[in-house]
Scaffold this motif. Structure first.
Motif, PDB file in Angstrom:
ATOM      1  N   GLU A 107      37.651   4.194 -14.586  1.00  9.74           N
ATOM      2  CA  GLU A 107      39.058   4.403 -14.929  1.00  9.74           C
ATOM      3  C   GLU A 107      39.459   5.875 -14.806  1.00  9.74           C
ATOM      4  O   GLU A 107      40.563   6.188 -14.379  1.00  9.74           O
ATOM      5  CB  GLU A 107      39.351   3.874 -16.330  1.00  9.74           C
ATOM      6  CG  GLU A 107      39.336   2.366 -16.431  1.00  9.74           C
ATOM      7  CD  GLU A 107      40.336   1.689 -15.508  1.00  9.74           C
ATOM      8  OE1 GLU A 107      41.554   1.941 -15.615  1.00  9.74           O
ATOM      9  OE2 GLU A 107      39.897   0.905 -14.650  1.00  9.74           O
ATOM     10  N   GLN A 108      38.564   6.775 -15.158  1.00  6.80           N
ATOM     11  CA  GLN A 108      38.859   8.200 -15.005  1.00  6.80           C
ATOM     12  C   GLN A 108      39.026   8.558 -13.529  1.00  6.80           C
ATOM     13  O   GLN A 108      39.922   9.325 -13.165  1.00  6.80           O
ATOM     14  CB  GLN A 108      37.755   9.050 -15.637  1.00  6.80           C
ATOM     15  CG  GLN A 108      37.808   9.045 -17.143  1.00  6.80           C
ATOM     16  CD  GLN A 108      36.609   9.724 -17.772  1.00  6.80           C
ATOM     17  OE1 GLN A 108      35.519   9.748 -17.214  1.00  6.80           O
ATOM     18  NE2 GLN A 108      36.817  10.268 -18.968  1.00  6.80           N
ATOM     19  N   ASN A 109      38.172   7.995 -12.670  1.00  4.16           N
ATOM     20  CA  ASN A 109      38.302   8.232 -11.234  1.00  4.16           C
ATOM     21  C   ASN A 109      39.603   7.634 -10.709  1.00  4.16           C
ATOM     22  O   ASN A 109      40.288   8.238  -9.883  1.00  4.16           O
ATOM     23  CB  ASN A 109      37.112   7.630 -10.481  1.00  4.16           C
ATOM     24  CG  ASN A 109      35.840   8.408 -10.729  1.00  4.16           C
ATOM     25  OD1 ASN A 109      35.867   9.577 -11.110  1.00  4.16           O
ATOM     26  ND2 ASN A 109      34.714   7.750 -10.541  1.00  4.16           N
ATOM     27  N   ARG A 110      39.928   6.453 -11.170  1.00  3.98           N
ATOM     28  CA  ARG A 110      41.168   5.795 -10.756  1.00  3.98           C
ATOM     29  C   ARG A 110      42.373   6.615 -11.213  1.00  3.98           C
ATOM     30  O   ARG A 110      43.371   6.743 -10.506  1.00  3.98           O
ATOM     31  CB  ARG A 110      41.205   4.391 -11.366  1.00  3.98           C
ATOM     32  CG  ARG A 110      42.310   3.529 -10.839  1.00  3.98           C
ATOM     33  CD  ARG A 110      42.176   2.097 -11.329  1.00  3.98           C
ATOM     34  NE  ARG A 110      41.082   1.432 -10.638  1.00  3.98           N
ATOM     35  CZ  ARG A 110      40.134   0.710 -11.232  1.00  3.98           C
ATOM     36  NH1 ARG A 110      40.130   0.545 -12.534  1.00  3.98           N
ATOM     37  NH2 ARG A 110      39.182   0.151 -10.520  1.00  3.98           N
ATOM     38  N   LEU A 111      42.281   7.202 -12.401  1.00  3.32           N
ATOM     39  CA  LEU A 111      43.374   7.998 -12.971  1.00  3.32           C
ATOM     40  C   LEU A 111      43.716   9.190 -12.083  1.00  3.32           C
ATOM     41  O   LEU A 111      44.891   9.514 -11.912  1.00  3.32           O
ATOM     42  CB  LEU A 111      42.960   8.485 -14.364  1.00  3.32           C
ATOM     43  CG  LEU A 111      43.974   9.269 -15.165  1.00  3.32           C
ATOM     44  CD1 LEU A 111      45.185   8.394 -15.489  1.00  3.32           C
ATOM     45  CD2 LEU A 111      43.338   9.782 -16.451  1.00  3.32           C
ATOM     46  N   LYS A 119      49.217   5.745 -13.993  1.00  3.65           N
ATOM     47  CA  LYS A 119      48.479   6.694 -14.833  1.00  3.65           C
ATOM     48  C   LYS A 119      48.777   6.463 -16.307  1.00  3.65           C
ATOM     49  O   LYS A 119      47.876   6.453 -17.146  1.00  3.65           O
ATOM     50  CB  LYS A 119      48.833   8.136 -14.467  1.00  3.65           C
ATOM     51  CG  LYS A 119      48.147   8.644 -13.250  1.00  3.65           C
ATOM     52  CD  LYS A 119      48.473  10.111 -13.031  1.00  3.65           C
ATOM     53  CE  LYS A 119      47.796  10.590 -11.772  1.00  3.65           C
ATOM     54  NZ  LYS A 119      47.954  12.016 -11.547  1.00  3.65           N
ATOM     55  N   ALA A 120      50.030   6.265 -16.607  1.00  2.00           N
ATOM     56  CA  ALA A 120      50.415   6.058 -17.999  1.00  2.00           C
ATOM     57  C   ALA A 120      49.733   4.814 -18.572  1.00  2.00           C
ATOM     58  O   ALA A 120      49.263   4.820 -19.711  1.00  2.00           O
ATOM     59  CB  ALA A 120      51.931   5.931 -18.111  1.00  2.00           C
ATOM     60  N   ASP A 121      49.653   3.784 -17.771  1.00  2.00           N
ATOM     61  CA  ASP A 121      49.012   2.558 -18.237  1.00  2.00           C
ATOM     62  C   ASP A 121      47.509   2.755 -18.432  1.00  2.00           C
ATOM     63  O   ASP A 121      46.946   2.309 -19.435  1.00  2.00           O
ATOM     64  CB  ASP A 121      49.264   1.416 -17.249  1.00  2.00           C
ATOM     65  CG  ASP A 121      48.672   0.113 -17.742  1.00  2.00           C
ATOM     66  OD1 ASP A 121      49.163  -0.401 -18.771  1.00  2.00           O
ATOM     67  OD2 ASP A 121      47.704  -0.368 -17.113  1.00  2.00           O
ATOM     68  N   GLU A 123      45.929   5.518 -19.080  1.00  2.00           N
ATOM     69  CA  GLU A 123      45.731   6.362 -20.262  1.00  2.00           C
ATOM     70  C   GLU A 123      45.976   5.573 -21.544  1.00  2.00           C
ATOM     71  O   GLU A 123      45.228   5.686 -22.512  1.00  2.00           O
ATOM     72  CB  GLU A 123      46.658   7.574 -20.201  1.00  2.00           C
ATOM     73  CG  GLU A 123      46.221   8.565 -19.145  1.00  2.00           C
ATOM     74  CD  GLU A 123      47.246   9.654 -18.913  1.00  2.00           C
ATOM     75  OE1 GLU A 123      48.421   9.516 -19.350  1.00  2.00           O
ATOM     76  OE2 GLU A 123      46.874  10.664 -18.271  1.00  2.00           O
ATOM     77  N   ARG A 124      46.982   4.750 -21.559  1.00  6.38           N
ATOM     78  CA  ARG A 124      47.321   3.967 -22.754  1.00  6.38           C
ATOM     79  C   ARG A 124      46.246   2.929 -23.067  1.00  6.38           C
ATOM     80  O   ARG A 124      45.821   2.775 -24.192  1.00  6.38           O
ATOM     81  CB  ARG A 124      48.668   3.252 -22.557  1.00  6.38           C
ATOM     82  CG  ARG A 124      49.121   2.434 -23.751  1.00  6.38           C
ATOM     83  CD  ARG A 124      50.453   1.739 -23.498  1.00  6.38           C
ATOM     84  NE  ARG A 124      50.467   0.900 -22.314  1.00  6.38           N
ATOM     85  CZ  ARG A 124      49.954  -0.328 -22.251  1.00  6.38           C
ATOM     86  NH1 ARG A 124      49.398  -0.873 -23.290  1.00  6.38           N
ATOM     87  NH2 ARG A 124      50.012  -1.015 -21.133  1.00  6.38           N
ATOM     88  N   VAL A 125      45.782   2.267 -22.048  1.00  2.90           N
ATOM     89  CA  VAL A 125      44.843   1.149 -22.253  1.00  2.90           C
ATOM     90  C   VAL A 125      43.410   1.614 -22.451  1.00  2.90           C
ATOM     91  O   VAL A 125      42.696   1.084 -23.277  1.00  2.90           O
ATOM     92  CB  VAL A 125      44.931   0.160 -21.070  1.00  2.90           C
ATOM     93  CG1 VAL A 125      43.850  -0.894 -21.158  1.00  2.90           C
ATOM     94  CG2 VAL A 125      46.295  -0.482 -21.028  1.00  2.90           C
ATOM     95  N   PHE A 126      42.987   2.608 -21.704  1.00  4.93           N
ATOM     96  CA  PHE A 126      41.545   2.875 -21.703  1.00  4.93           C
ATOM     97  C   PHE A 126      41.168   4.309 -22.042  1.00  4.93           C
ATOM     98  O   PHE A 126      40.443   4.541 -22.999  1.00  4.93           O
ATOM     99  CB  PHE A 126      40.950   2.495 -20.354  1.00  4.93           C
ATOM    100  CG  PHE A 126      39.464   2.324 -20.430  1.00  4.93           C
ATOM    101  CD1 PHE A 126      38.920   1.139 -20.865  1.00  4.93           C
ATOM    102  CD2 PHE A 126      38.618   3.347 -20.079  1.00  4.93           C
ATOM    103  CE1 PHE A 126      37.547   0.974 -20.961  1.00  4.93           C
ATOM    104  CE2 PHE A 126      37.245   3.204 -20.166  1.00  4.93           C
ATOM    105  CZ  PHE A 126      36.709   2.010 -20.608  1.00  4.93           C
ATOM    106  N   VAL A 127      41.630   5.257 -21.285  1.00  3.93           N
ATOM    107  CA  VAL A 127      41.100   6.609 -21.361  1.00  3.93           C
ATOM    108  C   VAL A 127      41.277   7.217 -22.740  1.00  3.93           C
ATOM    109  O   VAL A 127      40.340   7.758 -23.313  1.00  3.93           O
ATOM    110  CB  VAL A 127      41.720   7.508 -20.262  1.00  3.93           C
ATOM    111  CG1 VAL A 127      41.275   8.938 -20.438  1.00  3.93           C
ATOM    112  CG2 VAL A 127      41.339   6.980 -18.895  1.00  3.93           C
ATOM    113  N   ASN A 128      42.449   7.102 -23.314  1.00  4.72           N
ATOM    114  CA  ASN A 128      42.675   7.729 -24.626  1.00  4.72           C
ATOM    115  C   ASN A 128      42.009   6.967 -25.771  1.00  4.72           C
ATOM    116  O   ASN A 128      41.927   7.467 -26.867  1.00  4.72           O
ATOM    117  CB  ASN A 128      44.178   7.870 -24.885  1.00  4.72           C
ATOM    118  CG  ASN A 128      44.812   8.889 -23.956  1.00  4.72           C
ATOM    119  OD1 ASN A 128      44.145   9.810 -23.489  1.00  4.72           O
ATOM    120  ND2 ASN A 128      46.071   8.718 -23.671  1.00  4.72           N
ATOM    121  N   LYS A 129      41.532   5.780 -25.520  1.00  2.00           N
ATOM    122  CA  LYS A 129      40.868   4.985 -26.567  1.00  2.00           C
ATOM    123  C   LYS A 129      39.392   5.328 -26.678  1.00  2.00           C
ATOM    124  O   LYS A 129      38.748   4.959 -27.627  1.00  2.00           O
ATOM    125  CB  LYS A 129      41.008   3.492 -26.249  1.00  2.00           C
ATOM    126  CG  LYS A 129      42.422   3.044 -26.067  1.00  2.00           C
ATOM    127  CD  LYS A 129      42.928   2.393 -27.278  1.00  2.00           C
ATOM    128  CE  LYS A 129      44.328   1.877 -26.962  1.00  2.00           C
ATOM    129  NZ  LYS A 129      45.151   1.709 -28.058  1.00  2.00           N
TER     130      LYS A 129
END
Length: 130
Positions: A107-111, A119-121, A123-129
């Protein structure tokens, strides 16, 4: 289904169940056989396929049980060291952690390549969690 198999196997004085490792699907069978103290051996499907090829036979779904039985009879695979329950739980947690770390990296690579709306999705769903 596994319970029925174990009941039938309990009627034999000496038995070893040999089955292919199928990416985790064999876990319940392994733990059930271990709890029933039935000897087992997990074998690598690639080795069984190579064995079938060496015999001049194809390894197909229809022939699977027969080829695995021949493989077991010929090579006599050893039973695994059966770990205790806590060790199995720990192994499962370690495996799950590896999966989550891999997902996070993906997900970080995809971001880094995603359009802003995506990107917002991410970050909301995975990265910030994590």
């Amino acid at each position: 289904m596994i319970e029925e198999l174990i009941e039938k196997l309990m009627g034999f004085s000496a038995v070893r169940v040999v089955f292919e490792v199928t990416g985790g699907l064999e876990g319940l069978l392994t733990s059930s056989l271990g709890a029933a103290k039935i000897s087992m051996a997990r074998v690598n499907p690639r080795k069984v396929r190579a064995f079938a090829t060496a015999l001049g036979s194809a390894k197909t779904d229809a022939l699977d049980a027969y080829v695995v039985a021949l493989f077991a009879q010929s090579l006599k695979p050893e039973p695994p060291v059966v770990s205790n329950h806590d060790s199995q739980v720990f192994s499962g947690l370690v495996k799950r952690r590896r999966q989550l770390v891999s997902m996070k990296l993906t997900e970080q690579n995809r971001l880094s390549r995603a359009p802003q709306a995506v990107k917002a999705d991410i970050e909301r769903v995975f990265v910030n969690k994590c």
